[in-house]
Design a protein around this motif. Structure first.
Motif, PDB file in Angstrom:
ATOM      1  N   ALA A 126       3.930 -42.994 -16.299  1.00  0.00           N
ATOM      2  CA  ALA A 126       2.758 -42.465 -17.012  1.00  0.00           C
ATOM      3  C   ALA A 126       2.842 -42.782 -18.501  1.00  0.00           C
ATOM      4  O   ALA A 126       2.377 -42.014 -19.331  1.00  0.00           O
ATOM      5  CB  ALA A 126       2.651 -40.959 -16.786  1.00  0.00           C
ATOM      6  N   GLY A 153       2.329 -45.842 -21.731  1.00  0.00           N
ATOM      7  CA  GLY A 153       1.164 -46.542 -22.275  1.00  0.00           C
ATOM      8  C   GLY A 153       0.554 -47.513 -21.271  1.00  0.00           C
ATOM      9  O   GLY A 153      -0.670 -47.576 -21.109  1.00  0.00           O
ATOM     10  N   ALA A 154       1.398 -48.277 -20.589  1.00  0.00           N
ATOM     11  CA  ALA A 154       0.877 -49.276 -19.638  1.00  0.00           C
ATOM     12  C   ALA A 154       0.203 -48.572 -18.457  1.00  0.00           C
ATOM     13  O   ALA A 154      -0.834 -49.031 -17.953  1.00  0.00           O
ATOM     14  CB  ALA A 154       2.013 -50.163 -19.146  1.00  0.00           C
ATOM     15  N   ASN A 166       5.400 -39.184 -12.305  1.00  0.00           N
ATOM     16  CA  ASN A 166       6.217 -39.573 -13.462  1.00  0.00           C
ATOM     17  C   ASN A 166       7.389 -38.622 -13.599  1.00  0.00           C
ATOM     18  O   ASN A 166       7.278 -37.436 -13.291  1.00  0.00           O
ATOM     19  CB  ASN A 166       5.369 -39.533 -14.737  1.00  0.00           C
ATOM     20  CG  ASN A 166       6.065 -40.219 -15.898  1.00  0.00           C
ATOM     21  OD1 ASN A 166       6.568 -41.331 -15.751  1.00  0.00           O
ATOM     22  ND2 ASN A 166       6.119 -39.575 -17.051  1.00  0.00           N
ATOM     23  N   ARG A 167       8.528 -39.196 -14.055  1.00  0.00           N
ATOM     24  CA  ARG A 167       9.732 -38.367 -14.267  1.00  0.00           C
ATOM     25  C   ARG A 167       9.383 -37.160 -15.142  1.00  0.00           C
ATOM     26  O   ARG A 167       9.751 -36.044 -14.836  1.00  0.00           O
ATOM     27  CB  ARG A 167      10.798 -39.256 -14.938  1.00  0.00           C
ATOM     28  CG  ARG A 167      12.062 -38.569 -15.273  1.00  0.00           C
ATOM     29  CD  ARG A 167      13.039 -39.532 -15.899  1.00  0.00           C
ATOM     30  NE  ARG A 167      12.538 -40.090 -17.170  1.00  0.00           N
ATOM     31  CZ  ARG A 167      13.228 -40.900 -17.947  1.00  0.00           C
ATOM     32  NH1 ARG A 167      14.438 -41.280 -17.585  1.00  0.00           N
ATOM     33  NH2 ARG A 167      12.717 -41.363 -19.075  1.00  0.00           N
ATOM     34  N   THR A 168       8.648 -37.386 -16.217  1.00  0.00           N
ATOM     35  CA  THR A 168       8.201 -36.289 -17.082  1.00  0.00           C
ATOM     36  C   THR A 168       6.794 -35.900 -16.639  1.00  0.00           C
ATOM     37  O   THR A 168       5.822 -36.620 -16.914  1.00  0.00           O
ATOM     38  CB  THR A 168       8.197 -36.740 -18.566  1.00  0.00           C
ATOM     39  OG1 THR A 168       9.458 -37.335 -18.850  1.00  0.00           O
ATOM     40  CG2 THR A 168       7.922 -35.590 -19.501  1.00  0.00           C
ATOM     41  N   ARG A 206       3.398 -35.922 -18.792  1.00  0.00           N
ATOM     42  CA  ARG A 206       2.722 -37.190 -19.130  1.00  0.00           C
ATOM     43  C   ARG A 206       1.802 -37.626 -17.991  1.00  0.00           C
ATOM     44  O   ARG A 206       0.750 -38.203 -18.224  1.00  0.00           O
ATOM     45  CB  ARG A 206       3.757 -38.288 -19.413  1.00  0.00           C
ATOM     46  CG  ARG A 206       4.417 -38.156 -20.750  1.00  0.00           C
ATOM     47  CD  ARG A 206       5.365 -39.313 -20.989  1.00  0.00           C
ATOM     48  NE  ARG A 206       4.796 -40.362 -21.813  1.00  0.00           N
ATOM     49  CZ  ARG A 206       5.409 -41.525 -22.073  1.00  0.00           C
ATOM     50  NH1 ARG A 206       6.600 -41.786 -21.561  1.00  0.00           N
ATOM     51  NH2 ARG A 206       4.836 -42.428 -22.832  1.00  0.00           N
ATOM     52  N   MET A 242      13.486 -53.446 -14.507  1.00  0.00           N
ATOM     53  CA  MET A 242      13.556 -54.437 -15.580  1.00  0.00           C
ATOM     54  C   MET A 242      15.014 -54.793 -15.852  1.00  0.00           C
ATOM     55  O   MET A 242      15.907 -53.958 -15.612  1.00  0.00           O
ATOM     56  CB  MET A 242      12.967 -53.781 -16.842  1.00  0.00           C
ATOM     57  CG  MET A 242      12.486 -54.697 -17.881  1.00  0.00           C
ATOM     58  SD  MET A 242      11.570 -53.648 -19.054  1.00  0.00           S
ATOM     59  CE  MET A 242      12.055 -54.417 -20.555  1.00  0.00           C
ATOM     60  N   ILE A 275       4.605 -54.079 -12.686  1.00  0.00           N
ATOM     61  CA  ILE A 275       4.190 -54.738 -13.934  1.00  0.00           C
ATOM     62  C   ILE A 275       5.383 -55.233 -14.741  1.00  0.00           C
ATOM     63  O   ILE A 275       5.213 -55.892 -15.753  1.00  0.00           O
ATOM     64  CB  ILE A 275       3.249 -53.859 -14.785  1.00  0.00           C
ATOM     65  CG1 ILE A 275       3.964 -52.646 -15.364  1.00  0.00           C
ATOM     66  CG2 ILE A 275       2.045 -53.433 -13.981  1.00  0.00           C
ATOM     67  CD1 ILE A 275       3.170 -52.035 -16.519  1.00  0.00           C
ATOM     68  N   GLY A 329       4.310 -58.889 -12.143  1.00  0.00           N
ATOM     69  CA  GLY A 329       3.834 -58.449 -13.464  1.00  0.00           C
ATOM     70  C   GLY A 329       3.431 -59.578 -14.390  1.00  0.00           C
ATOM     71  O   GLY A 329       2.758 -59.340 -15.396  1.00  0.00           O
TER      72      GLY A 329
HETATM   73  P1  NAP Z   1       6.433 -46.457 -22.090  1.00  0.00           P
HETATM   74  O1  NAP Z   1       5.151 -45.990 -22.672  1.00  0.00           O
HETATM   75  O2  NAP Z   1       7.682 -46.289 -22.871  1.00  0.00           O
HETATM   76  O3  NAP Z   1       6.607 -45.729 -20.650  1.00  0.00           O
HETATM   77  C1  NAP Z   1       7.789 -45.920 -19.914  1.00  0.00           C
HETATM   78  C2  NAP Z   1       7.615 -45.324 -18.522  1.00  0.00           C
HETATM   79  O4  NAP Z   1       8.797 -45.603 -17.759  1.00  0.00           O
HETATM   80  C3  NAP Z   1       7.442 -43.808 -18.527  1.00  0.00           C
HETATM   81  O5  NAP Z   1       6.640 -43.423 -17.439  1.00  0.00           O
HETATM   82  C4  NAP Z   1       8.892 -43.339 -18.329  1.00  0.00           C
HETATM   83  O6  NAP Z   1       8.984 -42.032 -17.796  1.00  0.00           O
HETATM   84  C5  NAP Z   1       9.355 -44.346 -17.303  1.00  0.00           C
HETATM   85  N1  NAP Z   1      10.817 -44.468 -17.251  1.00  0.00           N
HETATM   86  C6  NAP Z   1      11.630 -45.109 -18.133  1.00  0.00           C
HETATM   87  N2  NAP Z   1      12.919 -44.998 -17.722  1.00  0.00           N
HETATM   88  C7  NAP Z   1      12.913 -44.263 -16.578  1.00  0.00           C
HETATM   89  C8  NAP Z   1      13.911 -43.799 -15.679  1.00  0.00           C
HETATM   90  N3  NAP Z   1      15.207 -44.083 -15.900  1.00  0.00           N
HETATM   91  N4  NAP Z   1      13.539 -43.098 -14.588  1.00  0.00           N
HETATM   92  C9  NAP Z   1      12.228 -42.807 -14.368  1.00  0.00           C
HETATM   93  N5  NAP Z   1      11.239 -43.214 -15.176  1.00  0.00           N
HETATM   94  C10 NAP Z   1      11.566 -43.932 -16.277  1.00  0.00           C
HETATM   95  O7  NAP Z   1       6.380 -48.012 -21.745  1.00  0.00           O
HETATM   96  P2  NAP Z   1       5.103 -48.897 -21.291  1.00  0.00           P
HETATM   97  O8  NAP Z   1       4.530 -49.567 -22.490  1.00  0.00           O
HETATM   98  O9  NAP Z   1       4.240 -48.067 -20.435  1.00  0.00           O
HETATM   99  O10 NAP Z   1       5.814 -50.061 -20.443  1.00  0.00           O
HETATM  100  C11 NAP Z   1       6.427 -49.775 -19.193  1.00  0.00           C
HETATM  101  C12 NAP Z   1       6.876 -51.081 -18.517  1.00  0.00           C
HETATM  102  O11 NAP Z   1       5.758 -51.929 -18.323  1.00  0.00           O
HETATM  103  C13 NAP Z   1       7.869 -51.923 -19.334  1.00  0.00           C
HETATM  104  O12 NAP Z   1       8.822 -52.428 -18.451  1.00  0.00           O
HETATM  105  C14 NAP Z   1       7.013 -53.046 -19.914  1.00  0.00           C
HETATM  106  O13 NAP Z   1       7.758 -54.237 -20.115  1.00  0.00           O
HETATM  107  C15 NAP Z   1       6.002 -53.240 -18.783  1.00  0.00           C
HETATM  108  N6  NAP Z   1       4.713 -53.802 -19.255  1.00  0.00           N
HETATM  109  C16 NAP Z   1       4.266 -54.949 -18.654  1.00  0.00           C
HETATM  110  C17 NAP Z   1       3.044 -55.491 -19.041  1.00  0.00           C
HETATM  111  C18 NAP Z   1       2.545 -56.754 -18.397  1.00  0.00           C
HETATM  112  O14 NAP Z   1       1.657 -57.413 -18.952  1.00  0.00           O
HETATM  113  N7  NAP Z   1       3.049 -57.110 -17.234  1.00  0.00           N
HETATM  114  C19 NAP Z   1       2.273 -54.862 -20.037  1.00  0.00           C
HETATM  115  C20 NAP Z   1       2.757 -53.664 -20.621  1.00  0.00           C
HETATM  116  C21 NAP Z   1       3.998 -53.158 -20.213  1.00  0.00           C
HETATM  117  P3  NAP Z   1       9.077 -40.755 -18.790  1.00  0.00           P
HETATM  118  O15 NAP Z   1       7.663 -40.474 -19.238  1.00  0.00           O
HETATM  119  O16 NAP Z   1       9.652 -39.681 -17.961  1.00  0.00           O
HETATM  120  O17 NAP Z   1       9.965 -41.154 -19.944  1.00  0.00           O
END
Ligand code: NAP
Length: 279
Positions: free
Chosen positions: A132, A134-135, A155-157, A160, A198, A220, A243
């Motif tokens: 949950a 930004g993406a 979502n873990r949290t 959100r 990742m 993604i 992705g």
């Molecule tokens: P973000 O806002 O930091 O959100 C991260 C998400 O991952 C949150 O839901 C977080 O949960 C969860 N998370 C992280 N570590 C975790 C764990 N150990 N166990 C469970 N949940 C975990 O990041 P974002 O911008 O959304 O990006 C997320 C991913 O999407 C990244 O890998 C990024 O590279 C990828 N992405 C890809 C594209 C594309 O074009 N393909 C575009 C944007 C992003 P919590 O809320 O609990 O912390």
């Protein structure tokens, strides 16, 4: 005069966007550049001032500036307004900056190409979105616009995930993280939007055996291209959507707005980025 666009972030060296736009600039013979610009958070407002003054036609915004760009641009597209973050800026002839978010249409364009544009029909389809951040917010907006009947977010949290239900309380629901394995039976599309899987992160620990045979699984994460989740989906004979396609398709509207040509996501372009990812 050379037409200039940018990708701004901090750090920025890892961004693949210059490869994508560089490919299209060369393919279309445009006298233009697409430049990486490393700008720290406290210098971002000043950078936008340079864009307003005409240093660039516009550009892409990445971590950590997407929310700051949302607050600081002069106008927002309705989609950026809804998502609450800006990844694409376009400078108008009057010097005003419009902020857009192309992650949502980028994800949907790739999904439609991978699964067929008639999948699912309007008002059908149940998606389970894991994560949950930004993406995820962009993807939930994309799935709502695409007309899916219901979108469940885990979502873990939990808080959100709950915040995402405000996008459409009728169609977006929250699922507790520890109930994920029990609810796969009526899912048509599962999307991982977390960083799990990742490079450098543990994989998403979820058995896919509960998914129906027609379900599709999208991730993604694109480094690696084949995440453990996608490998498990393919092993079960499920459609798997990677992705990288989202990354390529989200770049299309920006290029068109800055350089006046709508580019194509071709197998050539994809192969070029895959080669870079696997180098
Ligand atoms: P973000 O806002 O930091 O959100 C991260 C998400 O991952 C949150 O839901 C977080 O949960 C969860 N998370 C992280 N570590 C975790 C764990 N150990 N166990 C469970 N949940 C975990 O990041 P974002 O911008 O959304 O990006 C997320 C991913 O999407 C990244 O890998 C990024 O590279 C990828 N992405 C890809 C594209 C594309 O074009 N393909 C575009 C944007 C992003 P919590 O809320 O609990 O912390």
């Amino acid at each position: 005069m050379t037409l200039r666009a940018f990708v701004v972030g901090h750090p920025i060296a890892h961004s693949r966007s210059p490869l994508i736009h560089g490919h299209w600039l060369a393919a279309h013979g445009v006298d233009g550049t697409y430049e990486r610009v490393d700008v720290a958070a406290d210098a971002f407002a000043e950078f936008l001032g340079q864009v307003r003054a005409g240093a660039y036609l516009g550009g892409n915004v990445t971590i950590p500036h997407k929310e700051a760009a949302f607050r600081m641009v002069d106008r927002l597209t309705p989609r950026a307004q809804r998502i609450g973050a800006v990844n694409t800026i376009v400078r108008g002839a009057d010097g005003q900056l419009t902020g857009d978010n192309t992650d949502a249409p980028g994800f949907i364009a790739h999904l439609d190409r991978s699964l067929g544009a008639d999948w699912p029909g309007r008002g059908e389809g149940r998606a389970l979105v894991i994560g949950a951040g930004g993406a995820a917010r962009a993807i939930v907006v994309g799935l709502l616009e695409r007309g899916l009947a219901s979108i469940t977010v885990a979502n873990r949290t939990r808080e959100r995930a709950r915040a995402l239900t405000e996008l459409d309380p009728e169609r977006v629901r929250v699922l507790d993280w520890d109930r994920l394995p029990d609810t796969l039976g009526d899912v048509d599309l599962l999307v991982n939007t977390t960083a799990l899987g990742m490079k450098g992160h543990p994989p998403l620990d979820l058995q896919l055996s509960g998914l129906p045979a027609h379900a599709a699984v999208a991730d993604i994460v694109y480094a690696p291209l084949e995440t453990p989740l996608l490998a498990a989906a393919r092993e079960k004979g499920l459609a798997a959507v990677d992705g990288l396609g989202m990354l390529l398709h989200q770049a299309v509207p920006g290029f068109e707005a800055w350089f006046g040509i709508r580019p194509e996501v071709t197998p050539d372009l994809r192969a070029r980025i895959v080669a870079d990812l696997t180098a």
